[in-house]
Write a protein that holds these residues in place. Structure first.
Motif, mmCIF file in Angstrom:
data_model
loop_
_atom_site.group_PDB
_atom_site.id
_atom_site.type_symbol
_atom_site.label_atom_id
_atom_site.label_comp_id
_atom_site.label_asym_id
_atom_site.label_seq_id
_atom_site.Cartn_x
_atom_site.Cartn_y
_atom_site.Cartn_z
ATOM 1 N N GLN A 80 0.851 -1.184 0.000
ATOM 2 C CA GLN A 80 0.000 0.000 0.000
ATOM 3 C C GLN A 80 0.890 1.238 0.000
ATOM 4 O O GLN A 80 1.809 1.355 0.814
ATOM 5 C CB GLN A 80 -0.889 0.019 1.257
ATOM 6 C CG GLN A 80 -1.588 1.333 1.533
ATOM 7 C CD GLN A 80 -2.681 1.651 0.523
ATOM 8 O OE1 GLN A 80 -3.425 0.761 0.128
ATOM 9 N NE2 GLN A 80 -2.775 2.897 0.102
ATOM 10 N N ILE A 83 -1.630 7.064 2.452
ATOM 11 C CA ILE A 83 -2.769 6.844 3.343
ATOM 12 C C ILE A 83 -4.032 6.820 2.489
ATOM 13 O O ILE A 83 -4.345 7.815 1.828
ATOM 14 C CB ILE A 83 -2.866 7.958 4.396
ATOM 15 C CG1 ILE A 83 -1.597 8.024 5.245
ATOM 16 C CG2 ILE A 83 -4.093 7.763 5.286
ATOM 17 C CD1 ILE A 83 -1.517 9.220 6.172
ATOM 18 N N PRO A 84 -4.760 5.705 2.468
ATOM 19 C CA PRO A 84 -5.956 5.624 1.624
ATOM 20 C C PRO A 84 -6.945 6.752 1.936
ATOM 21 O O PRO A 84 -7.232 7.048 3.103
ATOM 22 C CB PRO A 84 -6.547 4.259 1.986
ATOM 23 C CG PRO A 84 -5.395 3.461 2.498
ATOM 24 C CD PRO A 84 -4.513 4.443 3.205
ATOM 25 N N ALA A 128 -5.557 11.592 9.673
ATOM 26 C CA ALA A 128 -5.850 10.637 8.603
ATOM 27 C C ALA A 128 -5.146 9.314 8.857
ATOM 28 O O ALA A 128 -5.707 8.232 8.622
ATOM 29 C CB ALA A 128 -5.423 11.221 7.253
ATOM 30 N N TRP A 132 -6.775 5.369 9.264
ATOM 31 C CA TRP A 132 -6.310 4.215 8.479
ATOM 32 C C TRP A 132 -5.757 3.117 9.375
ATOM 33 O O TRP A 132 -6.069 1.929 9.199
ATOM 34 C CB TRP A 132 -5.268 4.678 7.469
ATOM 35 C CG TRP A 132 -4.629 3.560 6.704
ATOM 36 C CD1 TRP A 132 -5.266 2.536 6.070
ATOM 37 C CD2 TRP A 132 -3.235 3.347 6.505
ATOM 38 N NE1 TRP A 132 -4.348 1.698 5.460
ATOM 39 C CE2 TRP A 132 -3.097 2.186 5.723
ATOM 40 C CE3 TRP A 132 -2.094 4.046 6.889
ATOM 41 C CZ2 TRP A 132 -1.851 1.689 5.343
ATOM 42 C CZ3 TRP A 132 -0.864 3.571 6.502
ATOM 43 C CH2 TRP A 132 -0.746 2.401 5.749
ATOM 44 N N GLN A 135 -8.121 0.758 10.956
ATOM 45 C CA GLN A 135 -8.557 -0.330 10.082
ATOM 46 C C GLN A 135 -7.466 -1.387 9.916
ATOM 47 O O GLN A 135 -7.736 -2.585 9.924
ATOM 48 C CB GLN A 135 -8.944 0.236 8.721
ATOM 49 C CG GLN A 135 -10.078 1.236 8.757
ATOM 50 C CD GLN A 135 -10.304 1.891 7.402
ATOM 51 O OE1 GLN A 135 -10.008 1.331 6.355
ATOM 52 N NE2 GLN A 135 -10.838 3.104 7.421
ATOM 53 N N GLU A 136 -6.220 -0.930 9.778
ATOM 54 C CA GLU A 136 -5.108 -1.863 9.579
ATOM 55 C C GLU A 136 -4.946 -2.817 10.753
ATOM 56 O O GLU A 136 -4.682 -4.009 10.569
ATOM 57 C CB GLU A 136 -3.801 -1.087 9.367
ATOM 58 C CG GLU A 136 -3.623 -0.503 7.995
ATOM 59 C CD GLU A 136 -3.378 -1.563 6.935
ATOM 60 O OE1 GLU A 136 -2.249 -2.090 6.854
ATOM 61 O OE2 GLU A 136 -4.326 -1.875 6.191
#
Length: 259
Positions: A80, A83-84, A128, A132, A135-136
């Motif tokens: 990844q 930051i999505p 932000a 993320w 979730q990770e």
């Protein structure tokens, strides 16, 4: 007991510091080293030179500034970049799965000075990041988050709290609160799991004989998740490369995880 060693090192230009990295890999032989401030466009990343030492690399960079990489003995997968959902042209984040560990490598925004636009950007960036990482850590319980955080966690991590205080960049109240919020997700400062003393640093200013006088900060961190806390067998900062010719201003931070 077999352990896996993961390191974080802000090399402050991989073009300049590649010989240092190669020598350090030969000496220490970590399983993974996460690099920050590579300052290289992707086409110039020394992938083949590191492969000769038995390491594979995933990376994202840009000219002159920023740039991050994960260099590992095992191949990194599920990579990844960034930051999505957070639009940012600066190349500061790379994450990947290496073996049974999810590794997130960060070059956190410096912030310049409290109250500036760059400081506001840093706080937005950290917010932000929090969203993320929440979730990770759910998706990847065996999570290691490393990097140059550009935040000294507490007064033990600065050479002089009268100089580095609640209105100073890198130690301001809001920055430390943002770091504490990240750690409240279920992350632990691996160094503090094994060392309570202060006065051990990972960064020293090039100016004013900062290294010789030990005028430093501990801002390079290796955080481990709840699931890895018991498996974290050691953590350290390797000052030796800071003493080499033309060094980075940062020293590698390391954490050992039982296999």
């Amino acid at each position: 007991m077999q352990t896996k060693t993961i390191a974080s090192w802000n090399v402050n230009s991989l073009n300049v510091r590649l010989p240092h990295l190669q020598e350090w890999l030969r000496l220490r032989q970590p399983d993974v080293v996460c690099l920050q401030e590579t300052k290289l466009e992707d086409a110039r990343f020394p992938d083949s030179a590191l492969a000769e030492l038995g390491y594979r690399s995933v990376f994202v960079g840009q000219k002159t500034y920023n740039g991050v990489a994960i260099v590992s003995r095992e191949p990194a997968v599920d990579v990844q970049l960034g930051i999505p959902g957070f639009e940012d042209e600066q190349k500061r984040v790379i994450a990947a799965t290496v073996g049974d560990l999810r590794i997130v490598n960060l070059y956190v925004v410096n912030g310049q000075d409290v109250g500036t636009e760059k400081y506001d950007y840093k706080l937005r960036w950290l917010d932000a990041l929090h969203g993320w990482l929440a979730q990770e850590i759910q998706a990847h319980p065996r999570l290691v988050v490393v990097g140059d955080f550009n935040i000294a966690p507490d007064d033990r991590d600065v050479h002089d709290p009268a100089v580095w205080y609640d209105a100073s960049i890198l130690t301001s109240t809001a920055e430390r609160a943002a770091l504490a919020r990240l750690m409240a997700l279920g992350l632990h400062d691996s160094y503090r799991l094994h060392h309570e003393e202060g006065g051990v640093f990972s960064w020293w200013d090039y100016r004013a004989a900062g290294y010789r006088r030990n005028l430093g900060l501990r801002i390079d961190l290796c955080l481990v998740s709840d699931a890895l806390k018991a498996a974290c067998t050691g953590a350290s900062i390797d000052r030796e490369p800071r003493e080499w010719d033309r060094p980075s201003d940062h020293a590698p931070a390391l954490v050992q995880i039982a296999r």
